[in-house]
Design a protein around this motif. Sequence first.
Motif, short mmCIF file in Angstrom:
data_model
loop_
_atom_site.label_atom_id
_atom_site.label_comp_id
_atom_site.label_asym_id
_atom_site.label_seq_id
_atom_site.Cartn_x
_atom_site.Cartn_y
_atom_site.Cartn_z
N ALA A 50 0.83 -1.21 0.00
CA ALA A 50 0.00 0.00 0.00
C ALA A 50 0.86 1.26 0.00
CB ALA A 50 -0.93 0.00 1.21
N LYS A 51 1.99 1.23 0.70
CA LYS A 51 2.86 2.42 0.81
C LYS A 51 3.75 2.59 -0.40
CE LYS A 51 3.58 3.11 5.69
NZ LYS A 51 4.07 2.11 6.60
N GLU A 52 4.30 1.47 -0.91
CA GLU A 52 5.37 1.59 -1.91
C GLU A 52 4.94 1.17 -3.30
OE1 GLU A 52 9.23 0.34 -0.44
OE2 GLU A 52 8.50 0.53 1.61
N GLY A 53 3.78 0.55 -3.45
CA GLY A 53 3.23 0.20 -4.76
C GLY A 53 4.27 -0.41 -5.70
N ALA A 54 4.46 0.20 -6.85
CA ALA A 54 5.36 -0.36 -7.87
C ALA A 54 6.82 -0.32 -7.44
CB ALA A 54 5.17 0.39 -9.18
N GLY A 55 7.11 0.37 -6.34
CA GLY A 55 8.50 0.48 -5.88
C GLY A 55 8.95 -0.74 -5.07
N ILE A 56 8.07 -1.72 -4.93
CA ILE A 56 8.45 -2.84 -4.07
C ILE A 56 8.15 -4.19 -4.74
CG2 ILE A 56 6.26 -3.09 -2.77
CD1 ILE A 56 8.32 -3.12 -0.27
N ALA A 57 9.05 -5.14 -4.48
CA ALA A 57 8.81 -6.53 -4.89
C ALA A 57 8.73 -7.35 -3.62
CB ALA A 57 9.94 -7.02 -5.77
N LEU A 58 7.65 -8.12 -3.49
CA LEU A 58 7.42 -8.90 -2.27
C LEU A 58 7.56 -10.38 -2.59
CD1 LEU A 58 4.30 -6.89 -1.11
CD2 LEU A 58 6.53 -6.90 0.03
N VAL A 59 8.44 -11.05 -1.87
CA VAL A 59 8.62 -12.49 -2.01
C VAL A 59 7.96 -13.11 -0.79
CG1 VAL A 59 10.26 -14.38 -2.30
CG2 VAL A 59 10.78 -12.11 -3.24
N LEU A 60 6.87 -13.84 -1.02
CA LEU A 60 6.02 -14.29 0.08
C LEU A 60 6.15 -15.79 0.27
CD1 LEU A 60 2.85 -12.22 -0.94
CD2 LEU A 60 4.70 -11.54 0.60
N ALA A 61 6.46 -16.19 1.50
CA ALA A 61 6.69 -17.62 1.79
C ALA A 61 5.85 -18.09 2.97
CB ALA A 61 8.17 -17.84 2.11
#
Length: 248
Positions: A23-34
Amino acid sequence: MRVVVITGASDGIGAEIARQLAAKEGAGIALVLAARSAAQLEAVAGECAALGAQTLTVPTDVSVRIQCRRLIVSAVERFGHIDVLVNNAGRSAHALFEDVEDLDWYEELMRVNLWGSVWCTQAALPALKASRGSIVAVSSLAGLVGVPGRTAYSASKFAMTGFFEALRAEVKGAGVSVTTAYPGVVATQIRYRGFNAQGEPMGSSSLKEEGAMSVEECARLIIEGMNGRRREVVMTAKGKLGRFIKLL
Ligand code: NJP
């Protein structure tokens, strides 16, 4: 782009950290979810992608060393680097030690809470040194204070506290920060999934637990500590745990 790997991201605090970062960083972030549940991970990834974040889901059981390594390799292969590793996956337990007959689940709890964090951190450290990145360890107030009925959980969290305290001193010179978070009681399903004296899931929801902090507030405080590269984030405990800590 900031690349953040989060373990235990299918629910609770980990999923909320992912949502708030997206929500804060939008396209500026890549999240690797485990986490272990692939379907729940996909659902969280879908919410984060709708907020503009890039996502990668890696179904992972952190109690298995090779899966921790595979998680980190997948993150680097996909995004080229890692900026933050959030060691959040965890299980709880509630049993008086004298009632415990079989200690197998004690070992299982240690593998998830302690060894999962150690194995993910070991695999990610070269990438984090290259990016001068950050490690977050989600410990617990039970990792600072021994709580009755929580011998296994407290042992795993004290061990996490010690490991990350020592590691911080080792990696500081390489520009890697280590933030340890100590939540109190947070309104998630962790107690429902925790072990009882027989090593089975407890199966009673703690969502209404007296004085529980909201998951949103807890995730917000952890993100604040992580972004500020703070040494620790110590939360407050109300209700039964708060009264117990005051008595000490
Ligand atoms: O718990 P919950 P929280 N491999 O149950 C995952 C600490 N903490 O958010 O694998 C990989 O909602 C599980 O996913 P799944 C606590 O000790 C909490 O409250 O699909 N992942 C889920 O995504 C823990 O370290 C409180 O079942 C595994 C997540 O972990 C952290 O906060 C108080 C896994 C757990 O979500 C997050 O807990 C405190 C495995 N083997 C510290 N096993 C509190 N809630 O009151 C589980 O002081 N997961």
